[in-house]
Motif scaffolding. Structure first.
Motif, PDB file in Angstrom:
ATOM      1  N   PRO A 259       0.821  -1.223   0.000  1.00  0.00           N
ATOM      2  CA  PRO A 259       0.000   0.000   0.000  1.00  0.00           C
ATOM      3  C   PRO A 259       0.846   1.260   0.000  1.00  0.00           C
ATOM      4  CG  PRO A 259       0.087  -0.936   2.197  1.00  0.00           C
ATOM      5  CD  PRO A 259       0.779  -1.919   1.293  1.00  0.00           C
ATOM      6  N   ASN A 260       0.245   2.346  -0.441  1.00  0.00           N
ATOM      7  CA  ASN A 260       0.876   3.652  -0.323  1.00  0.00           C
ATOM      8  C   ASN A 260       0.922   4.064   1.149  1.00  0.00           C
ATOM      9  OD1 ASN A 260       1.143   3.977  -3.114  1.00  0.00           O
ATOM     10  ND2 ASN A 260      -0.873   4.929  -3.308  1.00  0.00           N
ATOM     11  N   PRO A 261       1.825   4.964   1.527  1.00  0.00           N
ATOM     12  CA  PRO A 261       1.846   5.459   2.910  1.00  0.00           C
ATOM     13  C   PRO A 261       0.521   6.102   3.290  1.00  0.00           C
ATOM     14  CG  PRO A 261       3.831   6.127   1.738  1.00  0.00           C
ATOM     15  CD  PRO A 261       2.897   5.550   0.712  1.00  0.00           C
ATOM     16  N   THR A 262       0.145   5.943   4.531  1.00  0.00           N
ATOM     17  CA  THR A 262      -1.112   6.546   4.998  1.00  0.00           C
ATOM     18  C   THR A 262      -0.913   8.001   5.391  1.00  0.00           C
ATOM     19  OG1 THR A 262      -0.668   5.686   7.216  1.00  0.00           O
ATOM     20  CG2 THR A 262      -2.066   4.357   5.779  1.00  0.00           C
ATOM     21  N   ASN A 263       0.304   8.358   5.766  1.00  0.00           N
ATOM     22  CA  ASN A 263       0.602   9.734   6.162  1.00  0.00           C
ATOM     23  C   ASN A 263       1.384  10.433   5.057  1.00  0.00           C
ATOM     24  OD1 ASN A 263      -0.554   9.449   8.757  1.00  0.00           O
ATOM     25  ND2 ASN A 263       1.328   8.448   9.487  1.00  0.00           N
ATOM     26  N   GLU A 264       0.954  11.634   4.717  1.00  0.00           N
ATOM     27  CA  GLU A 264       1.598  12.389   3.652  1.00  0.00           C
ATOM     28  C   GLU A 264       3.066  12.636   3.941  1.00  0.00           C
ATOM     29  OE1 GLU A 264       0.763  16.771   2.228  1.00  0.00           O
ATOM     30  OE2 GLU A 264      -0.857  15.447   1.600  1.00  0.00           O
ATOM     31  N   SER A 265       3.425  12.784   5.215  1.00  0.00           N
ATOM     32  CA  SER A 265       4.810  13.086   5.582  1.00  0.00           C
ATOM     33  C   SER A 265       5.747  11.902   5.361  1.00  0.00           C
ATOM     34  CB  SER A 265       4.877  13.518   7.048  1.00  0.00           C
ATOM     35  OG  SER A 265       4.386  12.474   7.896  1.00  0.00           O
ATOM     36  N   ASP A 266       5.189  10.705   5.128  1.00  0.00           N
ATOM     37  CA  ASP A 266       6.020   9.507   4.988  1.00  0.00           C
ATOM     38  C   ASP A 266       6.457   9.243   3.550  1.00  0.00           C
ATOM     39  OD1 ASP A 266       5.812   9.009   7.689  1.00  0.00           O
ATOM     40  OD2 ASP A 266       4.093   7.655   7.478  1.00  0.00           O
ATOM     41  N   TRP A 267       5.932  10.001   2.591  1.00  0.00           N
ATOM     42  CA  TRP A 267       6.210   9.677   1.192  1.00  0.00           C
ATOM     43  C   TRP A 267       7.697   9.717   0.857  1.00  0.00           C
ATOM     44  CZ3 TRP A 267       3.702   7.318  -2.530  1.00  0.00           C
ATOM     45  CH2 TRP A 267       2.320   7.226  -2.462  1.00  0.00           C
ATOM     46  N   ASP A 268       8.392  10.748   1.309  1.00  0.00           N
ATOM     47  CA  ASP A 268       9.789  10.902   0.926  1.00  0.00           C
ATOM     48  C   ASP A 268      10.695   9.831   1.518  1.00  0.00           C
ATOM     49  OD1 ASP A 268       9.394  13.078  -0.710  1.00  0.00           O
ATOM     50  OD2 ASP A 268       9.664  14.530   0.910  1.00  0.00           O
ATOM     51  N   SER A 269      10.294   9.251   2.642  1.00  0.00           N
ATOM     52  CA  SER A 269      11.139   8.248   3.289  1.00  0.00           C
ATOM     53  C   SER A 269      10.673   6.818   3.055  1.00  0.00           C
ATOM     54  CB  SER A 269      11.194   8.521   4.803  1.00  0.00           C
ATOM     55  OG  SER A 269       9.896   8.471   5.371  1.00  0.00           O
ATOM     56  N   ALA A 270       9.522   6.641   2.422  1.00  0.00           N
ATOM     57  CA  ALA A 270       8.962   5.298   2.231  1.00  0.00           C
ATOM     58  C   ALA A 270       9.743   4.513   1.184  1.00  0.00           C
ATOM     59  CB  ALA A 270       7.498   5.399   1.824  1.00  0.00           C
ATOM     60  N   PHE A 271       9.639   3.187   1.268  1.00  0.00           N
ATOM     61  CA  PHE A 271      10.145   2.251   0.261  1.00  0.00           C
ATOM     62  C   PHE A 271      11.669   2.216   0.162  1.00  0.00           C
ATOM     63  CE2 PHE A 271       6.092   4.066  -1.494  1.00  0.00           C
ATOM     64  CZ  PHE A 271       5.285   3.014  -1.084  1.00  0.00           C
ATOM     65  N   LYS A 272      12.378   2.719   1.149  1.00  0.00           N
ATOM     66  CA  LYS A 272      13.840   2.739   1.043  1.00  0.00           C
ATOM     67  C   LYS A 272      14.493   1.486   1.602  1.00  0.00           C
ATOM     68  CE  LYS A 272      14.392   7.703   0.640  1.00  0.00           C
ATOM     69  NZ  LYS A 272      15.065   8.925   1.110  1.00  0.00           N
ATOM     70  N   ASN A 273      13.706   0.560   2.126  1.00  0.00           N
ATOM     71  CA  ASN A 273      14.257  -0.709   2.590  1.00  0.00           C
ATOM     72  C   ASN A 273      14.032  -1.819   1.577  1.00  0.00           C
ATOM     73  OD1 ASN A 273      15.137   0.322   5.095  1.00  0.00           O
ATOM     74  ND2 ASN A 273      13.066   0.189   5.909  1.00  0.00           N
TER      75      ASN A 273
END
Length: 327
Positions: A259-273
């Motif tokens: 899923p996409n991040p639920t919080n807008e602030s998480d977009w830039d740091s998501a999916f980096k693992n």
């Protein structure tokens, strides 16, 4: 992601509804050709910038009408990509997904002034020393390609842009032969705006074919709406992570969708693992083409936030610069 004011809302969200391929693209071209302000007589004295802007404005106005939503990058994201082109001055740009030509017009119109002495696609020869510039656009639909060609001609860019029709993955495998494009020549920028499940496999094909490499800038649209976790995972992953995932068995069916991040602030740091399991899945639309990519390539990424130009939904482009490789 920042929160500027959204554009006016002209349509409800269109996911899950018919919003393309129902005749609106042919109707758009007919409409553009009927407009007096786009006729050769009316545009002959205009600069290329002004002439092309008239076409962009006409496309956008058409898309505001009922049942005429168009899958275009729009001007909020588009202006940011144009600024990137102005800064980096790419000579060779590849687009995956012409659709009706909006992005192609927007992103190709700086090339003639930036590279006035270069040779453009319709005059390319077999000379490997040729100083090439141009905008190559891949489009699966012949109907969409015809509409885009008509728009490019009205915008004065038909000599700058070349459309290659066919499945994107297969076209990429054959693109060097199609364009008589010798190695090590590669694209300076790639704009991905076609079928979302193909983003990752098509990038891997481009890596293997040497069409992208150190110095290439990737711009991927719609990474928020509807989102593209596999692609974001791939471009944000380290070479170590990408090599590790290649030891796994390739799935024969689509894995569960992250899923996409639920919080807008998480977009830039998501999916980096990542990369997550979906990066190994090859969709049917790839027509049997498989690719591991070049896991040694290193990308640095940032998001250019914006909006859907007609529904007011948040969206963004992921801009990934290939900075080198780790062997």
């Amino acid at each position: 992601m920042s929160s500027p004011q959204p554009p006016p809302k002209y349509h409800e969200p269109v996911q899950g509804t018919v919003f393309h391929g129902d005749g609106r693209e042919e109707a758009l071209l007919k409409h553009l050709n009927s407009l007096p302000e786009l006729s050769a007589d009316q545009t002959a004295s205009l600069s290329l910038q002004d002439k092309s802007q008239r076409v962009l404005d006409a496309i956008h106005e058409f898309g505001k009408q009922e049942n005429s939503y168009l899958m275009s990058v729009g001007d909020t994201k588009g202006r940011k990509v144009e600024a990137l082109i102005s800064e980096r001055k790419p000579k060779l740009i590849l687009e995956l997904g012409s659709y009706v030509g909006f992005s192609g017009i927007s992103f190709s119109r700086q090339l003639p002034s930036q590279h006035p002495n270069s040779v453009y696609p319709h005059e390319w020869t077999s000379n490997p020393e040729e100083d090439r510039a141009g905008y190559i656009s891949l489009e699966k639909s012949e109907v969409y390609a015809d509409t885009a060609r008509g728009a490019f001609k009205l915008a004065g860019l038909d000599k700058v842009v070349k459309i290659v029709t066919g499945s994107s993955t297969t076209s990429l495998k054959n693109l060097r032969k199609t364009l008589n494009m010798p190695r090590p020549l590669k694209f300076d920028m790639v704009f991905l705006d076609h079928l979302k499940p193909l983003y990752t496999i098509d990038l891997k094909v481009m890596e293997e074919e040497g069409l992208v490499g150190p110095g290439t800038v990737l711009v991927a649209d719609n990474v928020v709406k509807p989102g593209n976790p596999p692609y974001l995972s791939y471009v944000r992953a380290s070479p170590v992570s990408k090599r590790a995932i290649l030891s796994q068995t390739r799935p024969t069916s689509q894995p569960p969708i992250t899923p996409n991040p639920t919080n807008e602030s998480d977009w830039d740091s998501a999916f980096k693992n990542g990369p997550i399991d979906e990066t190994l899945w090859v969709p049917e639309e790839a027509e049997g083409v498989q690719a591991d990519g070049d896991p040694g390539l290193v990308y640095t990424s940032q998001m250019l936030d914006g909006w859907d130009p007609y529904t007011g939904e948040r969206d963004a482009c992921e801009v990934s610069v290939c900075t080198g490789r780790e062997d």
